[in-house]
Design a protein around this motif. Sequence first.
Motif, PDB file in Angstrom:
ATOM      1  N   LEU A  35     -14.722  -3.914  -0.258  1.00  0.00           N
ATOM      2  CA  LEU A  35     -13.279  -4.052  -0.092  1.00  0.00           C
ATOM      3  C   LEU A  35     -12.736  -5.022  -1.125  1.00  0.00           C
ATOM      4  CD1 LEU A  35     -13.197  -4.709   3.788  1.00  0.00           C
ATOM      5  CD2 LEU A  35     -13.025  -2.485   2.651  1.00  0.00           C
ATOM      6  N   VAL A  79      -5.667  -4.515   2.755  1.00  0.00           N
ATOM      7  CA  VAL A  79      -6.071  -3.617   1.673  1.00  0.00           C
ATOM      8  C   VAL A  79      -5.036  -2.504   1.559  1.00  0.00           C
ATOM      9  CG1 VAL A  79      -7.885  -2.160   0.728  1.00  0.00           C
ATOM     10  CG2 VAL A  79      -8.485  -4.137   2.150  1.00  0.00           C
ATOM     11  N   ASN A 139     -11.404   0.104  -1.193  1.00  0.00           N
ATOM     12  CA  ASN A 139     -11.847   0.323   0.182  1.00  0.00           C
ATOM     13  C   ASN A 139     -12.825   1.481   0.165  1.00  0.00           C
ATOM     14  OD1 ASN A 139     -12.150   0.823   2.934  1.00  0.00           O
ATOM     15  ND2 ASN A 139      -9.992   0.536   3.409  1.00  0.00           N
ATOM     16  N   ARG A 149     -13.283   5.519   3.800  1.00  0.00           N
ATOM     17  CA  ARG A 149     -12.702   4.186   3.825  1.00  0.00           C
ATOM     18  C   ARG A 149     -12.553   3.743   5.276  1.00  0.00           C
ATOM     19  NH1 ARG A 149      -7.733   7.172   2.912  1.00  0.00           N
ATOM     20  NH2 ARG A 149      -6.352   6.907   4.712  1.00  0.00           N
ATOM     21  N   GLN A 196     -10.185   2.264   7.996  1.00  0.00           N
ATOM     22  CA  GLN A 196      -8.743   2.174   8.139  1.00  0.00           C
ATOM     23  C   GLN A 196      -8.349   1.610   9.502  1.00  0.00           C
ATOM     24  OE1 GLN A 196      -7.448   6.246   7.568  1.00  0.00           O
ATOM     25  NE2 GLN A 196      -7.535   6.698   9.742  1.00  0.00           N
TER      26      GLN A 196
END
Length: 209
Positions: free
Chosen positions: A10, A36, A103, A169, A171
């Motif tokens: 990240l 991010v 990410n 990624r 989230q």
Amino acid sequence: MENTANRAELCGSFVTLPEPSHENHGQIFYHFYLRVERLSGYADVLRVVVPERTLFSVELERGDRIFVRGQVRSYNERTADGRRLRIFVFADFLENREGEALNDVSLNGTVCRPPVLRRTPLGREICDLMLCVPRQNRRSDYLPVIAWGRTARMIADIRSGDQLDLLGRLQSREYTKLIQGISEKRTAYEVSVLSARVLEDVSDIFPVK
């Protein structure tokens, strides 16, 4: 030995001051949140847990850009209304770093819950599943996974017990839960799939050298 089944990288903005998280075998761990950004303009706010020795290897102030390397982890927390699965990134490396948002998550694991294919009100296909990802210490992390479109249709055909390799990624997603007639805002964390493939052999996760 490095765990090749679970990798996360990240890069984002440091948004909260570190606070003590827990202590284990005499070692203190801290947690903080990292913002991010996505290309869409939305930003994921992700929880990061880090050992004290790793945290104090860098200088951090709110708003700083930092790079985090580690693994996506989970644990079950007992709450007043039952158990909740907590998802976070366990960091083994931090670095002050300017640059674009990053990410990237790579996971290899076992599908431990039958995939569920559904559609949004606008007709877009979504598939949810739970992935069991092994650690080197014989423990495992149970991670919620979501896929969209063609990838969702492909994942929907796999079965519990299949081995899955994916890139995606981590989230965050806000939702509202009704508890005893009261609406409560919560945040869910899940791995959004960019690409995936079913592995033919479990040895693909930990290749024999």
